[in-house]
Design an enzyme around this catalytic site. Structure first.
Site, PDB file in Angstrom:
ATOM      1  CG  HIS A  88      -2.000   1.004   1.211  1.00  0.00           C
ATOM      2  ND1 HIS A  88      -2.058   2.056   2.118  1.00  0.00           N
ATOM      3  CD2 HIS A  88      -3.072   1.165   0.391  1.00  0.00           C
ATOM      4  CE1 HIS A  88      -3.115   2.794   1.863  1.00  0.00           C
ATOM      5  NE2 HIS A  88      -3.755   2.286   0.823  1.00  0.00           N
TER       6      HIS A  88
ATOM      7  CE  LYS B 266      -0.923   4.719  -1.891  1.00  0.00           C
ATOM      8  NZ  LYS B 266      -1.633   4.306  -0.668  1.00  0.00           N
TER       9      LYS B 266
ATOM     10  CG  ASP C  18      19.094  10.138 -11.235  1.00  0.00           C
ATOM     11  OD1 ASP C  18      18.805   8.997 -11.636  1.00  0.00           O
ATOM     12  OD2 ASP C  18      19.224  11.110 -11.990  1.00  0.00           O
TER      13      ASP C  18
ATOM     14  CG  HIS D 201      -6.515   8.641  -0.467  1.00  0.00           C
ATOM     15  ND1 HIS D 201      -5.192   8.457  -0.796  1.00  0.00           N
ATOM     16  CD2 HIS D 201      -7.090   7.409  -0.492  1.00  0.00           C
ATOM     17  CE1 HIS D 201      -4.977   7.165  -1.022  1.00  0.00           C
ATOM     18  NE2 HIS D 201      -6.096   6.511  -0.838  1.00  0.00           N
TER      19      HIS D 201
ATOM     20  CE  LYS E   3      -3.550   6.616   2.804  1.00  0.00           C
ATOM     21  NZ  LYS E   3      -4.892   6.937   2.446  1.00  0.00           N
TER      22      LYS E   3
ATOM     23  CG  ASP F 155       2.989  18.540  21.797  1.00  0.00           C
ATOM     24  OD1 ASP F 155       1.773  18.787  21.888  1.00  0.00           O
ATOM     25  OD2 ASP F 155       3.612  17.883  22.650  1.00  0.00           O
TER      26      ASP F 155
END
Length: 418
Positions: free
Chosen positions: A137, A139, A144, A323, A325, A330
């Site tokens: 899941h 991404k 380089d 979508h 996350k 603080d």
């Protein structure tokens, strides 16, 4: 058309902040990084394409969804250009997340010279084995040894979501330069090596073999930010992302802000959120209001009453698909990544987050989330929630019960239930 089934192929301002449990380990944070927050595909896709077009040595991509829409073709065309000029390009997609993408789209990539692999290809949508739920899941994009991207944004158009035809899907990624990249490459290379010897992962003959994997071992500082890369897998790092959240929440003294579209955390996380609110920390949750998985949202809502009673502030995002996350604690600790706070991300999927210790970055992310709350979220009130109809409450608890059954089936009821 499902994916083909292949043949086997022989600027931390105050380092002594009270966030001690998750952050005072210290020695695994990398200093000298420049990390840029990217909001939605409108910022992420152009930055990624620009990096790909400037690549000369190596390109690595991992994504859950690689669609054949406008965004997918934009990225795919950039990858083809890179491969045609001789840059080794390796792409891994998830077999479930990308199952609806036509095989001809991926064939076009390989014909241009891209090495392509599928993590757990979907042979049969009626396969109910527990292992089918273990997905990649995360991404990640690496270019380089100079630039990396980590976040929650798939290769899919912002405006293709049926929940909203006008508002973009709300999500984040980060662009990374600096020594943190040294920690990301091994995780990506490790997965590629696993897939290289899999009888079901490689969809087309490879041009670039395992021994040519690019691995930078010394990257010059590019900025002043301290950060670390955190992965979650089913082997060495089963609890790493959950532990990051737990440590930071436990040590919070002022504010906890969490954005998660799919929110069914384990009982430890739920307890820490309630206890933080009870001791006077402002705990703010931005959750999905326009659900694409109704049962999961109903199960999440079963948790609202106990959270609201403890003083947790809950908003539901209503103007588009949420979508992202991310979290800010603080105003110094921040994370951006692919991991939801649900059983799949915390206990099953391969996930990747970047944790940043930098007040400037954290406040930028915090301001961005607050702007979205003001623009398109509804605040839930505890009295109103208690006055819901019996039918509404029954729906939520039935969905929650179903979620517990699934949790037991896949083997993490003891960690999640309660």
């Amino acid at each position: 058309m499902p994916l083909p089934i292949p043949q086997k192929i022989s600027r931390l301002e105050n380092p002594e902040l009270s966030l001690n449990s998750a952050t005072k380990k210290g020695d695994d944070f990398r200093s000298g990084n420049d990390i840029t927050l990217l909001k939605n595909g409108g910022e992420f896709f152009p930055a990624l394409v620009a990096a790909i077009d400037a690549a000369t040595l190596d390109i690595r991509i991992e994504t859950y969804i690689f669609d054949s829409d406008v965004a997918g073709h934009l990225i795919g065309d950039a990858l083809k250009r890179a491969a045609r000029r001789g840059v080794p390009v390796r792409v891994v997609v998830d077999g479930l997340g990308s199952a609806r993408t036509p095989a001809v789209f991926f064939k076009g990539l390989t014909q241009a010279g891209v090495d392509f692999a599928v993590f757990r290809p979907e042979r049969n949508f009626f396969n109910f084995k527990r292992s089918r739920l273990r997905r990649i899941h995360r991404k990640i994009a690496l270019i380089d040894g100079r630039i990396g991207f980590v976040g929650g944004i798939n290769f899919i158009d912002d405006l293709t979501e049926a929940l909203s035809a006008t508002e973009p899907r709300y999500d984040y990624a980060v662009r990374i330069e600096g020594p943190l990249l040294v920690d990301i490459y091994p995780a990506v290379n490790r997965l590629w090596r696993v897939l290289l010897w899999s009888s079901s992962a490689l969809s087309f003959p490879l041009r670039h073999q395992q021994d040519s994997l690019y691995t930078p071992d010394n990257i010059a500082p590019a900025g002043e930010m301290n950060a670390r890369f955190v992965v979650r897998d089913n082997f060495r790092y089963r609890r790493s992302i959950e532990d990051e959240y737990l440590g930071a929440i436990t040590s919070a003294v002022k504010e906890v802000m969490i954005v998660s579209p799919y929110f069914l955390p384990g009982r430890k996380l739920r307890r820490e959120l309630r206890e933080a609110a009870i001791r006077g920390v402002s705990v703010i949750l931005l959750l999905q209001g326009r659900a694409d998985h109704m049962v999961l949202q109903l199960a999440t809502r079963a948790l609202y009453a106990q959270l609201l009673e403890a003083g947790v502030i809950i908003y539901e995002y209503e103007i588009a698909m949420l979508h992202g996350k991310v979290a800010v604690i603080d105003e110094t600790w921040a994370t951006v990544g692919s991991s939801n706070l649900d059983p799949f991300s915390l206990f099953l999927n391969r996930e990747a987050n970047v944790v940043v210790l930098d007040s400037v970055f954290a406040n930028q992310l915090r301001d961005s989330v607050n702007a979205e709350i003001k623009r398109g979220a509804r605040k839930l009130q505890a009295p109103d929630w208690q006055r819901r109809s019996v039918w509404s409450k029954a729906q939520s608890w039935c969905a929650y019960g179903f979620a517990r059954v699934i949790a037991g089936w896949v083997g993490f009821r003891s960690e999640w239930g309660g």
